[in-house]
Design a protein around this motif. Structure first.
Motif, mmCIF file in Angstrom:
data_model
loop_
_atom_site.group_PDB
_atom_site.id
_atom_site.type_symbol
_atom_site.label_atom_id
_atom_site.label_comp_id
_atom_site.label_asym_id
_atom_site.label_seq_id
_atom_site.Cartn_x
_atom_site.Cartn_y
_atom_site.Cartn_z
ATOM 1 N N HIS A 57 0.412 -1.192 -0.238
ATOM 2 C CA HIS A 57 -0.047 0.041 -0.463
ATOM 3 C C HIS A 57 0.786 1.221 -0.014
ATOM 4 C CE1 HIS A 57 0.860 -0.842 3.869
ATOM 5 N NE2 HIS A 57 0.457 0.457 4.633
ATOM 6 N N LYS A 63 0.718 -0.680 -5.932
ATOM 7 C CA LYS A 63 -0.651 -0.059 -5.710
ATOM 8 C C LYS A 63 -0.961 -0.847 -7.022
ATOM 9 C CE LYS A 63 -0.770 3.386 -2.543
ATOM 10 N NZ LYS A 63 -0.643 5.614 -2.836
ATOM 11 N N LEU A 66 -1.976 -4.582 -6.863
ATOM 12 C CA LEU A 66 -3.306 -4.436 -5.746
ATOM 13 C C LEU A 66 -4.436 -4.281 -7.075
ATOM 14 C CD1 LEU A 66 -2.589 -2.882 -2.990
ATOM 15 C CD2 LEU A 66 -2.321 -5.204 -2.634
ATOM 16 N N PRO A 93 -8.432 1.779 3.289
ATOM 17 C CA PRO A 93 -8.570 0.973 2.132
ATOM 18 C C PRO A 93 -10.661 1.573 1.885
ATOM 19 C CG PRO A 93 -8.654 -0.236 3.208
ATOM 20 C CD PRO A 93 -8.113 1.122 4.260
#
Length: 93
Positions: A57, A63, A66, A93
C-alpha cells in the motif's frame, strides 16, 4: 530464477526506452518482492533492492499490483491494519 532470466532483456530494454527505473516484482504474501531492476540514468532513481520487499500500500507500482489481484486475496490483504510510513501513506482502504 528462470523468470528473471527471461525478463531481464525486456526490463533493460524498457529502461533504455523510457529512461526510468524498471523493476520486475511479484506478489509475495502481503508484500511486493523485487526480483530484478535496471536503474534509471536520472539523478533520482527509484529505490528498490533485488531480494528486498515492501508493503503493497506504499507506492504507485505496488498499488498497481493490488489493482489486478483477485478480490478474495485483496480482501484478505486489506483485512489487516495498514502501517503508516509517512504522513501521506494511505491506510484507510
Amino acid at each position: 530464477l528462470e523468470l528473471v532470466m527471461v525478463c531481464a532483456p525486456h526490463v533493460k530494454a524498457l529502461m533504455e526506452k523510457t529512461g526510468e527505473t524498471v523493476t520486475l516484482s511479484v506478489l509475495h504474501g502481503s508484500e511486493l518482492l523485487y526480483l530484478a531492476h535496471n536503474d534509471s540514468t536520472e539523478p533520482m532513481p527509484a529505490a528498490s533492492r533485488v531480494g528486498g520487499s515492501a508493503p503493497l500500500h506504499c507506492s504507485a507500482n505496488r498499488k498497481a499490483l493490488l489493482a489486478f489481484i483477485e478480490e478474495a486475496q485483496l480482501s484478505q490483504l486489506l483485512s489487516q491494519p495498514l502501517k503508516r510510513f509517512t504522513s501521506e501513506t494511505i491506510v484507510d482502504p
